[in-house]
Motif scaffolding. Structure first.
Motif, short mmCIF file in Angstrom:
data_model
loop_
_atom_site.label_atom_id
_atom_site.label_comp_id
_atom_site.label_asym_id
_atom_site.label_seq_id
_atom_site.Cartn_x
_atom_site.Cartn_y
_atom_site.Cartn_z
N VAL A 324 0.84 -1.19 0.00
CA VAL A 324 0.00 0.00 0.00
C VAL A 324 0.88 1.25 0.00
O VAL A 324 1.75 1.40 0.86
N VAL A 325 0.64 2.11 -0.98
CA VAL A 325 1.34 3.38 -1.09
C VAL A 325 0.34 4.49 -0.78
O VAL A 325 -0.62 4.68 -1.53
N GLU A 326 0.54 5.19 0.32
CA GLU A 326 -0.37 6.26 0.73
C GLU A 326 0.33 7.61 0.56
O GLU A 326 1.43 7.80 1.07
N ILE A 327 -0.34 8.50 -0.13
CA ILE A 327 0.19 9.85 -0.35
C ILE A 327 -0.83 10.85 0.18
O ILE A 327 -2.02 10.75 -0.12
N ASP A 328 -0.34 11.81 0.97
CA ASP A 328 -1.24 12.80 1.56
C ASP A 328 -0.50 14.13 1.67
O ASP A 328 0.73 14.18 1.64
N HIS A 329 -1.28 15.20 1.80
CA HIS A 329 -0.68 16.52 1.99
C HIS A 329 0.06 16.55 3.32
O HIS A 329 -0.44 16.08 4.34
N SER A 330 1.25 17.11 3.32
CA SER A 330 2.05 17.13 4.54
C SER A 330 1.76 18.32 5.42
O SER A 330 2.08 18.32 6.61
N GLY A 331 1.17 19.38 4.85
CA GLY A 331 0.94 20.61 5.61
C GLY A 331 2.13 21.54 5.60
O GLY A 331 2.09 22.62 6.19
N ALA A 332 3.22 21.13 4.94
CA ALA A 332 4.43 21.95 4.91
C ALA A 332 4.50 22.85 3.69
O ALA A 332 5.47 23.57 3.51
N GLY A 333 3.51 22.81 2.83
CA GLY A 333 3.52 23.63 1.63
C GLY A 333 2.78 22.92 0.51
O GLY A 333 2.60 21.69 0.55
N PRO A 334 2.34 23.66 -0.50
CA PRO A 334 1.51 23.06 -1.56
C PRO A 334 2.23 21.98 -2.35
O PRO A 334 1.58 21.11 -2.94
N ASP A 335 3.56 22.02 -2.38
CA ASP A 335 4.30 21.03 -3.17
C ASP A 335 4.82 19.88 -2.33
O ASP A 335 5.43 18.95 -2.84
N GLN A 336 4.55 19.91 -1.02
CA GLN A 336 5.10 18.90 -0.11
C GLN A 336 4.02 17.86 0.25
O GLN A 336 2.91 18.22 0.63
N VAL A 337 4.38 16.60 0.12
CA VAL A 337 3.46 15.52 0.48
C VAL A 337 4.17 14.52 1.38
O VAL A 337 5.41 14.45 1.41
N THR A 338 3.38 13.76 2.11
CA THR A 338 3.91 12.67 2.92
C THR A 338 3.62 11.36 2.20
O THR A 338 2.47 11.09 1.82
N VAL A 339 4.65 10.56 2.02
CA VAL A 339 4.51 9.28 1.33
C VAL A 339 4.81 8.17 2.33
O VAL A 339 5.84 8.19 3.01
N GLU A 340 3.90 7.21 2.41
CA GLU A 340 4.07 6.08 3.32
C GLU A 340 3.85 4.79 2.54
O GLU A 340 2.83 4.63 1.87
#
Length: 502
Positions: A324-340
């Motif tokens: 499972v690859v989960e991608i979500d907004h990180s809250g650090a900026g519009p171009d930054q995401v958190t990938v798990e």
């Protein structure tokens, strides 16, 4: 013969307690009542059938009670030395003990001076278990017979005589009329064979009967691993394997029966067990949960990964192992995401890596982590890659991402690949509704396809009604989500299992 004839008086050494007949030859009681059963004889008397006399018995099953007042598993099963001609106790669903308005519960015990027995009236305080084991009882009224020594092992019955639990102890504080009982689902946890006798909401009686027949014939069958059977039955998105796993098939089956909310898990457990013991083909039919992206250039699909997984598990052999690859907004900026990235094995989620990245760095990170995650999968399982994406990422061609810097094979060619919307993935309402839709598809029913044409003039509320009323299995959009956003978002918020777009 009076229906109360199944009430029993148990005598073992210096202990006197109660019990109740559950089959023609077996009696359920508390382990502490027969704690001396290894040294002293155990005898059972049925006060309403005195002509049977004292019936010798032996302890044949034990709930694991360690000897302390608050130790769990205070359950013992006695086997009489002969069948008795009495109708055994009947059982109510476990929740009947505490359904509002709280019912009056009656216990038939044998305190000092009452060899023939006497009654005590109590009620459950609530459905909240004490330490995961007991329901607390309080006196039905301020006077009358309290629960004291001699009531241990007594059946707690509804006014209609059906059993909802077993009394185990009373308060030792003077003038406090309280006690405790083990409800039926907890009793079945300690002695799983009881599960065959107790009505279980959501489970068909014929399925339960067949399951327990299979359990009786399973010990000699090879490859009957209770942990693998459990994982196959609940799927990667079901409740995880409990800590320590299961030591017996009976324990695994009881957990599925009482703790897993999806009734279909019991069908899958029985189906897989049927295959392993050679009792015929499993009921569950093989279905396809995810279409490989190979050969679908220019097309993406999204579906509820968790419900797709439920459908895949119905295949049973081999099991599916998701990455499972989960991608979500990180809250650090519009171009930054958190990938798990995670791998699932034996029902357990195994995190492989989590990182905050700019969008430009996501692809290479995912390529490396998917390859690493595959190493965690069961070697006998079928791989399934699931992307859980923010809504604005749904048109990202992840199926065409290469497997790695040195391997140009598209991910969608290397693995079955599913894309699901993150909000849809998190919605309990949609998960529940989609699970039912996938069960219908799994049964081989036709799946209506609803088309949304390019330049459609249909009003969005009309589309929502059409998808709901039409029992759609698939919705096809002639344009990508960005070109028909309002229509597409409606498709994501109704229980349509698969969405396709150009």
């Amino acid at each position: 013969m009076n229906s109360a004839a199944w009430h029993a008086r148990i005598h073992c050494g210096h202990e006197v307690g109660a019990g109740f007949l559950i089959t023609a030859r077996r009696v359920l009681t508390c382990a502490h009542v027969v704690r001396a059963g290894g040294l002293d004889a155990v005898t059972v008397v049925f006060p309403h059938a005195r002509e049977l006399g004292e019936v010798p018995a032996s302890v044949v099953a034990h709930g694991g009670w360690a000897g302390g007042l608050t130790d769990p598993g205070d359950v013992a099963v006695l086997e009489l030395d002969r069948d008795v001609p009495l109708a055994p106790a009947g059982f109510a669903p476990p929740e009947a003990a505490y359904t509002e308005p709280r019912p009056r519960l009656v216990a038939y015990g044998f305190p000092a001076g009452y060899d023939e027995g006497t009654l005590a009236e109590y009620r459950a305080v609530s459905g909240q278990l004490i330490a995961g084991e007991w329901l607390e009882l309080v006196a039905w009224q301020g006077h009358g017979q309290p629960i004291v020594a001699g009531f241990s092992g007594a059946a707690a019955t509804l006014p209609d005589g059906r059993v909802v639990g077993m009394v185990t102890s009373a308060s030792e504080v003077p003038d406090v009329r309280k006690g405790r009982m083990l409800p039926l689902d907890v009793l079945a946890r300690h002695w799983p064979e009881l599960g065959e006798l107790v009505p279980t909401p959501g489970h068909r009686t014929d399925v339960l009967r067949e399951l327990y027949e299979l359990l009786r014939s399973a010990p000699g069958a090879p490859d009957c691993d209770p942990n693998r059977l459990y994982v196959d039955a609940v799927g990667a998105f079901g409740p995880p394997l409990p800590a320590g796993g299961f030591t017996t098939l009976q324990a695994a089956a009881a957990y599925v029966q009482w703790e897993v909310p999806d009734p279909a898990a019991m069908d899958r457990f029985a189906g897989r067990l049927r295959e392993l013991v050679g009792a015929g083909p499993a009921v569950a039919k093989a279905t396809t949960a995810a279409q490989s992206a190979q050969g679908t250039q220019g097309t993406q699909s999204t579906q509820s990964a968790e419900t797709a997984q439920d459908t895949k598990v119905a295949r049973m052999s081999p099991p599916w192992a998701p990455v499972v690859v989960e991608i979500d907004h990180s809250g650090a900026g519009p171009d930054q995401v958190t990938v798990e990235v995670s791998a699932y094995r034996d029902g357990q989620r195994r995190p492989v890596g989590t990182r905050r990245l700019p969008r430009s760095g996501v692809r290479s990170y995912v390529q490396r982590r998917i390859d690493e995650a595959v190493a965690h999968l069961d070697p006998d399982a079928e791989e399934l890659v699931t992307f859980v994406l923010p809504r604005e990422w749904l048109n990202e061609a992840v199926a065409h991402w290469e497997c790695g810097a040195d391997d140009s094979t598209p991910l969608g060619c290397a693995y079955p690949l599913v894309v699901t919307d993150r909000a849809r993935h998190r919605s309990n309402r949609l998960r529940h509704q989609l699970r039912k839709k996938w069960q219908k598809l799994d049964a081989g029913r036709p799946a209506p396809v609803h088309r949304v044409e390019c330049g459609s003039q249909e009003r969005p509320p009309s589309l929502r009604k059409r998808l709901w009323d039409g029992d759609a299995g698939l919705a096809g959009f002639a344009v990508p989500p960005t070109a028909a956003r309002e229509y597409f978002e409606i498709g994501l918020t109704v229980p349509v299992p698969v969405l396709l777009w150009s």
